[in-house]
Every structure is written in structure tokens, then in C-alpha cells.
Design a protein around this motif. Structure first.
Motif, PDB file in Angstrom:
ATOM      1  N   ALA A  87       6.121  55.339 -14.629  1.00 39.77           N
ATOM      2  CA  ALA A  87       6.311  55.795 -16.012  1.00 39.77           C
ATOM      3  C   ALA A  87       7.641  56.532 -16.172  1.00 39.77           C
ATOM      4  N   SER A  88       7.967  57.385 -15.209  1.00 36.41           N
ATOM      5  CA  SER A  88       9.226  58.142 -15.273  1.00 36.41           C
ATOM      6  C   SER A  88      10.418  57.204 -15.227  1.00 36.41           C
ATOM      7  N   ARG A  89      10.344  56.209 -14.364  1.00 32.82           N
ATOM      8  CA  ARG A  89      11.437  55.239 -14.235  1.00 32.82           C
ATOM      9  C   ARG A  89      11.614  54.436 -15.522  1.00 32.82           C
ATOM     10  N   LEU A  90      10.513  54.035 -16.129  1.00 36.42           N
ATOM     11  CA  LEU A  90      10.588  53.284 -17.377  1.00 36.42           C
ATOM     12  C   LEU A  90      11.213  54.119 -18.489  1.00 36.42           C
ATOM     13  N   ILE A  91      10.744  55.347 -18.635  1.00 32.42           N
ATOM     14  CA  ILE A  91      11.271  56.212 -19.697  1.00 32.42           C
ATOM     15  C   ILE A  91      12.755  56.471 -19.480  1.00 32.42           C
ATOM     16  N   ASP A  92      13.146  56.692 -18.228  1.00 30.53           N
ATOM     17  CA  ASP A  92      14.560  56.896 -17.917  1.00 30.53           C
ATOM     18  C   ASP A  92      15.380  55.662 -18.284  1.00 30.53           C
ATOM     19  N   LYS A  93      14.851  54.488 -17.966  1.00 24.56           N
ATOM     20  CA  LYS A  93      15.553  53.246 -18.304  1.00 24.56           C
ATOM     21  C   LYS A  93      15.674  53.087 -19.808  1.00 24.56           C
ATOM     22  N   TRP A  94      14.604  53.355 -20.541  1.00 20.45           N
ATOM     23  CA  TRP A  94      14.648  53.229 -22.000  1.00 20.45           C
ATOM     24  C   TRP A  94      15.651  54.197 -22.598  1.00 20.45           C
ATOM     25  N   ARG A  95      15.751  55.400 -22.028  1.00 24.11           N
ATOM     26  CA  ARG A  95      16.731  56.372 -22.537  1.00 24.11           C
ATOM     27  C   ARG A  95      18.158  55.863 -22.334  1.00 24.11           C
ATOM     28  N   LYS A  96      18.398  55.221 -21.214  1.00 17.75           N
ATOM     29  CA  LYS A  96      19.741  54.710 -20.925  1.00 17.75           C
ATOM     30  C   LYS A  96      20.060  53.476 -21.750  1.00 17.75           C
ATOM     31  N   GLN A  97      19.047  52.856 -22.317  1.00 16.74           N
ATOM     32  CA  GLN A  97      19.235  51.625 -23.072  1.00 16.74           C
ATOM     33  C   GLN A  97      18.812  51.821 -24.531  1.00 16.74           C
ATOM     34  N   GLN A  98      19.304  52.882 -25.124  1.00 13.85           N
ATOM     35  CA  GLN A  98      18.907  53.206 -26.490  1.00 13.85           C
ATOM     36  C   GLN A  98      19.187  52.055 -27.454  1.00 13.85           C
ATOM     37  N   HIS A 157       0.794  53.309 -24.040  1.00 12.31           N
ATOM     38  CA  HIS A 157       0.902  54.760 -24.202  1.00 12.31           C
ATOM     39  C   HIS A 157       2.343  55.229 -24.036  1.00 12.31           C
ATOM     40  N   PHE A 158       2.977  54.817 -22.949  1.00 11.45           N
ATOM     41  CA  PHE A 158       4.323  55.332 -22.694  1.00 11.45           C
ATOM     42  C   PHE A 158       5.365  54.705 -23.611  1.00 11.45           C
ATOM     43  N   LEU A 159       5.225  53.431 -23.924  1.00 13.63           N
ATOM     44  CA  LEU A 159       6.179  52.801 -24.836  1.00 13.63           C
ATOM     45  C   LEU A 159       6.065  53.403 -26.237  1.00 13.63           C
ATOM     46  N   THR A 160       4.832  53.567 -26.719  1.00 12.58           N
ATOM     47  CA  THR A 160       4.629  54.155 -28.040  1.00 12.58           C
ATOM     48  C   THR A 160       5.111  55.602 -28.081  1.00 12.58           C
ATOM     49  N   SER A 161       4.816  56.357 -27.035  1.00 13.62           N
ATOM     50  CA  SER A 161       5.272  57.755 -26.983  1.00 13.62           C
ATOM     51  C   SER A 161       6.797  57.823 -27.017  1.00 13.62           C
ATOM     52  N   PHE A 162       7.443  56.926 -26.275  1.00  8.57           N
ATOM     53  CA  PHE A 162       8.907  56.917 -26.268  1.00  8.57           C
ATOM     54  C   PHE A 162       9.458  56.598 -27.650  1.00  8.57           C
ATOM     55  N   ILE A 163       8.941  55.558 -28.266  1.00 13.42           N
ATOM     56  CA  ILE A 163       9.438  55.163 -29.588  1.00 13.42           C
ATOM     57  C   ILE A 163       9.217  56.281 -30.606  1.00 13.42           C
ATOM     58  N   HIS A 164       8.029  56.879 -30.586  1.00 16.63           N
ATOM     59  CA  HIS A 164       7.722  57.940 -31.552  1.00 16.63           C
ATOM     60  C   HIS A 164       8.587  59.178 -31.342  1.00 16.63           C
ATOM     61  N   GLU A 179       5.741  66.972 -16.876  1.00 15.96           N
ATOM     62  CA  GLU A 179       4.401  67.504 -17.158  1.00 15.96           C
ATOM     63  C   GLU A 179       3.610  66.553 -18.066  1.00 15.96           C
ATOM     64  N   PHE A 180       4.273  66.035 -19.110  1.00 16.63           N
ATOM     65  CA  PHE A 180       3.611  65.100 -20.023  1.00 16.63           C
ATOM     66  C   PHE A 180       3.214  63.816 -19.293  1.00 16.63           C
ATOM     67  N   ILE A 181       4.125  63.298 -18.488  1.00 11.71           N
ATOM     68  CA  ILE A 181       3.856  62.042 -17.772  1.00 11.71           C
ATOM     69  C   ILE A 181       2.693  62.212 -16.812  1.00 11.71           C
ATOM     70  N   ARG A 182       2.717  63.288 -16.010  1.00 11.24           N
ATOM     71  CA  ARG A 182       1.640  63.486 -15.023  1.00 11.24           C
ATOM     72  C   ARG A 182       0.310  63.752 -15.716  1.00 11.24           C
ATOM     73  N   SER A 183       0.322  64.547 -16.769  1.00  8.46           N
ATOM     74  CA  SER A 183      -0.911  64.807 -17.503  1.00  8.46           C
ATOM     75  C   SER A 183      -1.468  63.515 -18.100  1.00  8.46           C
ATOM     76  N   SER A 184      -0.588  62.668 -18.623  1.00  7.11           N
ATOM     77  CA  SER A 184      -1.019  61.380 -19.182  1.00  7.11           C
ATOM     78  C   SER A 184      -1.663  60.517 -18.105  1.00  7.11           C
ATOM     79  N   VAL A 185      -1.019  60.436 -16.954  1.00 12.88           N
ATOM     80  CA  VAL A 185      -1.541  59.604 -15.859  1.00 12.88           C
ATOM     81  C   VAL A 185      -2.887  60.141 -15.382  1.00 12.88           C
ATOM     82  N   ARG A 186      -3.008  61.455 -15.240  1.00 16.09           N
ATOM     83  CA  ARG A 186      -4.285  62.032 -14.795  1.00 16.09           C
ATOM     84  C   ARG A 186      -5.401  61.739 -15.796  1.00 16.09           C
ATOM     85  N   THR A 187      -5.089  61.855 -17.080  1.00 15.49           N
ATOM     86  CA  THR A 187      -6.086  61.562 -18.115  1.00 15.49           C
ATOM     87  C   THR A 187      -6.522  60.101 -18.044  1.00 15.49           C
ATOM     88  N   MET A 188      -5.548  59.211 -17.872  1.00 12.75           N
ATOM     89  CA  MET A 188      -5.880  57.791 -17.738  1.00 12.75           C
ATOM     90  C   MET A 188      -6.772  57.540 -16.530  1.00 12.75           C
TER      91      MET A 188
END
Length: 199
Positions: A87-98, A157-164, A179-188
Motif C-alpha cells: 500500500a505504501s509503495r502504491l501511494i508513493d507511486k501515485w504521488r509521483k505520477q500526479q 480502499h487505498f485508491l479511493t482514499s488517495f483520490i479523495h 499510521e493510516f496505512i497500517r491501521s487500514s491493513v489491520r482493520t482489513m
């Protein structure tokens, strides 16, 4: 012109196409404008690409595939840590590819070419993640469950959270930090394990 120069010029044209389309939309971006941005003639673009559609398709394809490099990195990690890493890697990639993400959000619904590329990106993600989840089920780190549901929850979850949060800048969405990523994964994981236990 050397092979390296050809590759660099092709990439320059693709980068310009992505940037302009993210700013003006696909329909309002012309080959002429891409040529002007790159300080080349229209003929140069047609030397490398047969059409705007081909240029755009190749440009977007380059943004989509990273799964083959991510999954081997997490195979030996505990499931929670592996999913957090992914999840962290994906979010980082999406940030670099705005610019790429702007195109997905703005063009996906109305442009069949973007929709097809986005669909393919999700298929690649699901296939790679599916193999990872299945492997973790085999090692008993995750009880047997519906893999497709797991993938829907995780990717959506992560794609929608990123877009929003980072595209639409909706203030009530929390920061997409560790913290958000780990909490999300634990909840899942709690939900997936609970679902299996109650069946």
C-alpha cells in the motif's frame, strides 16, 4: 541517432502527452501542441507514433506496471507488513505520477482508451495481489477466504482514499501516512479473519 537518443525522444514525447492531457483533457490536446511543447515538428512525432491514440496508449502503459517488482519484495514478510509495504509503495507511486492520476480521474469515464488502460492496471494489480494472498493462505498466515473480495477491499480502499485526499483534497479524509496505512491493513485483516471464523 543512437538507440539511447531514440528512447529518450520517445519518452520526452510521452511525458509531454501525459502532462498536456492532464492539463487540458484528451480531446483538447493535439499532436501539434505536443510537438510545440517538445520543440519538434509534427513529423517527428509521426516518425515515432502513428497517431495520437498510439502515443497516448504507450504513454499511459508505462505508468501502469510495477507489480512484478513489488511482490517479490514482500514474499518473506509477515502478511501485515507485506500489505503495508504494498500500500505504501502504491501511494508513493501515485504521488509521483500526479499527472497520470489526474488523467485517470478526469478521463476514465468518458474516454474508452483510458478506461481500458485503467481496467488493465486493476487486472494486473489483482493478479499479482491474488497470487500473494493465495500464497499467504497456503502458509496459513491468512485463513481461506474469497480472494476477489479481499482484492476489491484492498485496492479500492487505498485508491479511493488517495483520490479523495490528494486529488480532490477532501478535508475529512485522513492523511495517507504510515499510521493510516497500517491501521487500514489491520482493520482489513481483522475483518477477513472474522468473516472466516463466523462462516
Amino acid at each position: 541517432m543512437s538507440e539511447g537518443q531514440v528512447v529518450n525522444r520517445r519518452q520526452m514525447l510521452k511525458d509531454a502527452a501525459i502532462e498536456l492531457i492532464s492539463q487540458h483533457g484528451y480531446d483538447r490536446t493535439s499532436i501539434k501542441e505536443i510537438a510545440k511543447r517538445c520543440d519538434v515538428t509534427v513529423g517527428v512525432i509521426y516518425h515515432y507514433f502513428s497517431s495520437k491514440e498510439e502515443l497516448f496508449d504507450e504513454a499511459l502503459r508505462g505508468y501502469c506496471s510495477e507489480w512484478e517488482s513489488i511482490i517479490p519484495m514482500v514474499k518473506q514478510l509477515p502478511l501485515e507488513d507485506g500489505l503495508v509495504f504494498i500500500a505504501s509503495r502504491l501511494i508513493d507511486k501515485w504521488r509521483k505520477q500526479q499527472n497520470f492520476m489526474v488523467i485517470l480521474v478526469g478521463e476514465c469515464v468518458k474516454n474508452p482508451a483510458v478506461h481500458e488502460i485503467f481496467s488493465r492496471m486493476l487486472v494486473e494489480a489483482r493478479e499479482a495481489l491474488g497470487k500473494y494472498v493465495e500464497m499467504k493462505m497456503e502458509t496459513k498466515e491468512l485463513s481461506r477466504a474469497n480472494t476477489q473480495i479481499i482484492l476489491n477491499i484492498f485496492v479500492s480502499h487505498f485508491l479511493t482514499s488517495f483520490i479523495h485526499k490528494e486529488q480532490l483534497q477532501i478535508p475529512i479524509v485522513p492523511e495517507l501516512n504510515e499510521e493510516f496505512i497500517r491501521s487500514s491493513v489491520r482493520t482489513m485483516l481483522d475483518g477477513w479473519r472474522g468473516q472466516v471464523e463466523t462462516e
